[in-house]
Design a protein around this motif. Structure first.
Motif, mmCIF file in Angstrom:
data_model
loop_
_atom_site.group_PDB
_atom_site.id
_atom_site.type_symbol
_atom_site.label_atom_id
_atom_site.label_comp_id
_atom_site.label_asym_id
_atom_site.label_seq_id
_atom_site.Cartn_x
_atom_site.Cartn_y
_atom_site.Cartn_z
ATOM 1 N N ARG A 1 0.805 -1.221 0.000
ATOM 2 C CA ARG A 1 0.000 0.000 0.000
ATOM 3 C C ARG A 1 0.844 1.278 0.000
ATOM 4 N N LEU A 2 2.103 1.169 -0.300
ATOM 5 C CA LEU A 2 2.971 2.339 -0.250
ATOM 6 C C LEU A 2 2.793 3.235 -1.473
ATOM 7 N N SER A 3 2.838 4.535 -1.243
ATOM 8 C CA SER A 3 2.771 5.502 -2.336
ATOM 9 C C SER A 3 4.140 5.604 -3.016
ATOM 10 N N GLU A 4 4.188 6.297 -4.142
ATOM 11 C CA GLU A 4 5.456 6.486 -4.848
ATOM 12 C C GLU A 4 6.461 7.216 -3.960
ATOM 13 N N ASP A 5 6.007 8.198 -3.218
ATOM 14 C CA ASP A 5 6.901 8.941 -2.324
ATOM 15 C C ASP A 5 7.425 8.049 -1.204
ATOM 16 N N GLU A 6 6.554 7.198 -0.691
ATOM 17 C CA GLU A 6 6.978 6.286 0.379
ATOM 18 C C GLU A 6 7.969 5.254 -0.142
ATOM 19 N N LEU A 7 7.737 4.748 -1.343
ATOM 20 C CA LEU A 7 8.677 3.811 -1.953
ATOM 21 C C LEU A 7 10.040 4.474 -2.168
ATOM 22 N N LYS A 8 10.013 5.731 -2.596
ATOM 23 C CA LYS A 8 11.259 6.476 -2.778
ATOM 24 C C LYS A 8 11.983 6.633 -1.452
ATOM 25 N N HIS A 9 11.222 6.908 -0.386
ATOM 26 C CA HIS A 9 11.812 7.060 0.945
ATOM 27 C C HIS A 9 12.537 5.787 1.374
ATOM 28 N N TYR A 10 11.897 4.648 1.218
ATOM 29 C CA TYR A 10 12.525 3.398 1.638
ATOM 30 C C TYR A 10 13.710 3.036 0.745
ATOM 31 N N GLY A 11 13.616 3.393 -0.531
ATOM 32 C CA GLY A 11 14.751 3.168 -1.417
ATOM 33 C C GLY A 11 15.963 3.987 -0.995
ATOM 34 N N GLU A 12 15.727 5.238 -0.635
ATOM 35 C CA GLU A 12 16.817 6.101 -0.171
ATOM 36 C C GLU A 12 17.381 5.612 1.151
ATOM 37 N N PHE A 13 16.504 5.105 1.998
ATOM 38 C CA PHE A 13 16.940 4.565 3.284
ATOM 39 C C PHE A 13 17.838 3.342 3.058
ATOM 40 N N TYR A 14 17.453 2.503 2.113
ATOM 41 C CA TYR A 14 18.238 1.303 1.781
ATOM 42 C C TYR A 14 19.628 1.700 1.279
ATOM 43 N N ILE A 15 19.690 2.731 0.468
ATOM 44 C CA ILE A 15 20.979 3.233 -0.008
ATOM 45 C C ILE A 15 21.857 3.655 1.166
ATOM 46 N N LEU A 16 21.280 4.390 2.106
ATOM 47 C CA LEU A 16 22.042 4.839 3.276
ATOM 48 C C LEU A 16 22.577 3.651 4.073
ATOM 49 N N ILE A 17 21.752 2.634 4.236
ATOM 50 C CA ILE A 17 22.184 1.448 4.983
ATOM 51 C C ILE A 17 23.367 0.795 4.299
ATOM 52 N N ILE A 18 23.256 0.569 2.996
ATOM 53 C CA ILE A 18 24.324 -0.127 2.278
ATOM 54 C C ILE A 18 25.597 0.707 2.232
ATOM 55 N N GLU A 19 25.475 1.993 2.008
ATOM 56 C CA GLU A 19 26.667 2.842 1.987
ATOM 57 C C GLU A 19 27.325 2.884 3.368
ATOM 58 N N GLY A 20 26.514 2.848 4.419
ATOM 59 C CA GLY A 20 27.077 2.794 5.756
ATOM 60 C C GLY A 20 27.783 1.485 6.023
ATOM 61 N N LEU A 21 27.175 0.390 5.560
ATOM 62 C CA LEU A 21 27.772 -0.931 5.768
ATOM 63 C C LEU A 21 29.075 -1.106 4.995
ATOM 64 N N GLN A 22 29.233 -0.363 3.925
ATOM 65 C CA GLN A 22 30.457 -0.472 3.134
ATOM 66 C C GLN A 22 31.674 0.091 3.864
ATOM 67 N N HIS A 23 31.443 0.956 4.826
ATOM 68 C CA HIS A 23 32.554 1.636 5.493
ATOM 69 C C HIS A 23 33.421 0.642 6.259
ATOM 70 N N SER A 24 34.734 0.721 6.070
ATOM 71 C CA SER A 24 35.651 -0.230 6.698
ATOM 72 C C SER A 24 35.713 -0.094 8.213
ATOM 73 N N GLY A 25 35.252 1.041 8.739
ATOM 74 C CA GLY A 25 35.260 1.247 10.182
ATOM 75 C C GLY A 25 33.932 0.922 10.831
ATOM 76 N N LEU A 26 33.172 0.053 10.198
ATOM 77 C CA LEU A 26 31.851 -0.316 10.694
ATOM 78 C C LEU A 26 31.898 -0.780 12.153
ATOM 79 N N SER A 27 31.010 -0.216 12.965
ATOM 80 C CA SER A 27 30.948 -0.591 14.374
ATOM 81 C C SER A 27 29.740 -1.483 14.617
ATOM 82 N N ILE A 28 29.963 -2.778 14.563
ATOM 83 C CA ILE A 28 28.886 -3.745 14.756
ATOM 84 C C ILE A 28 28.298 -3.612 16.151
ATOM 85 N N ALA A 29 29.144 -3.363 17.129
ATOM 86 C CA ALA A 29 28.692 -3.266 18.517
ATOM 87 C C ALA A 29 27.649 -2.168 18.698
#
Length: 207
Positions: free
Chosen positions: A155-183
């Motif tokens: 039931r997500l709108s186009e704007d909501e889908l865009k929001h989650y897509g951008e959020f996913y990008i942020l997650i992956i770009e953050g996970l790529q960082h070599s100094g990732l703090s799992i803790a």
């Protein structure tokens, strides 16, 4: 060196999933991310175990992206787990090939957090339903991060889908960082709870 990320995508009806299309399109241009559509590769469920294991060895972080089917995952993903995470390779005697690697679930759900709680119609939280995946990763001596949930996916709108897509990008770009703090990350129940404005402080270890 940035972390290498492998997105293992399981969806038997990808062509009908607007939410997953939005997520996949959003990350398609991120350098250093390997995207693998498993239903496209294995329509007959005849999984090439050695090829899948080689991909796991070649990457640091593995994302299981899938719809939340009957409180779990699509059947091919279960087949993949059963066959690829072999005794003596992923767990058990001499089974340490995934030690230190990082896994998480990125799921689309028809429900939402109000349905998936003690007081909701499903009685349990997403995290509780995802415990088998978490324990699987624990058994494999790897690290399990909080899941990323896209709720009310039908039931997500186009704007909501865009929001989650951008959020996913942020997650992956953050996970790529070599100094990732799992803790720091595992203190949260869901990636949805993280504030992107605080990303660096949460993701990255102090240099």
């Amino acid at each position: 060196m940035p972390n290498k990320i492998l997105v293992l995508f399981f969806h038997p009806r990808f062509e009908d999933s607007y939410a997953n299309k939005a997520l996949v399109e959003s990350i398609s241009q991120i350098e250093g991310v390997t995207f693998r559509d498993l239903y496209e590769h294995y329509p007959d469920f005849n999984i090439d175990v050695k090829a899948e294991q080689a991909l796991l060895l070649a990457h640091d972080i593995i994302i299981w992206q899938h719809p939340f089917y009957w409180y779990s995952c699509p059947p091919l993903m279960k087949q993949w787990i059963d066959l690829v995470l072999e005794y003596g390779w992923a767990y058990g005697k001499n089974g340490d090939k995934l030690k230190g690697k990082v896994f998480l679930n990125a799921i689309t759900s028809a429900g939402n957090f109000e349905f998936y709680c003690r007081e909701g119609s499903n009685n349990f939280t997403y995290r509780e339903f995802l415990r088998p995946f978490e324990q699987t990763i624990n058994l494999c001596l790897a690290n399990y991060l909080p899941p990323f949930i896209v709720p009310t996916a039908l039931r997500l709108s186009e704007d909501e889908l865009k929001h989650y897509g951008e959020f996913y990008i942020l997650i992956i770009e953050g996970l790529q960082h070599s100094g990732l703090s799992i803790a720091e990350i595992i203190k949260y129940q869901y990636f949805n709870d993280l504030n992107p404005k605080e990303w660096k402080a949460l993701f990255y270890k102090t240099q």
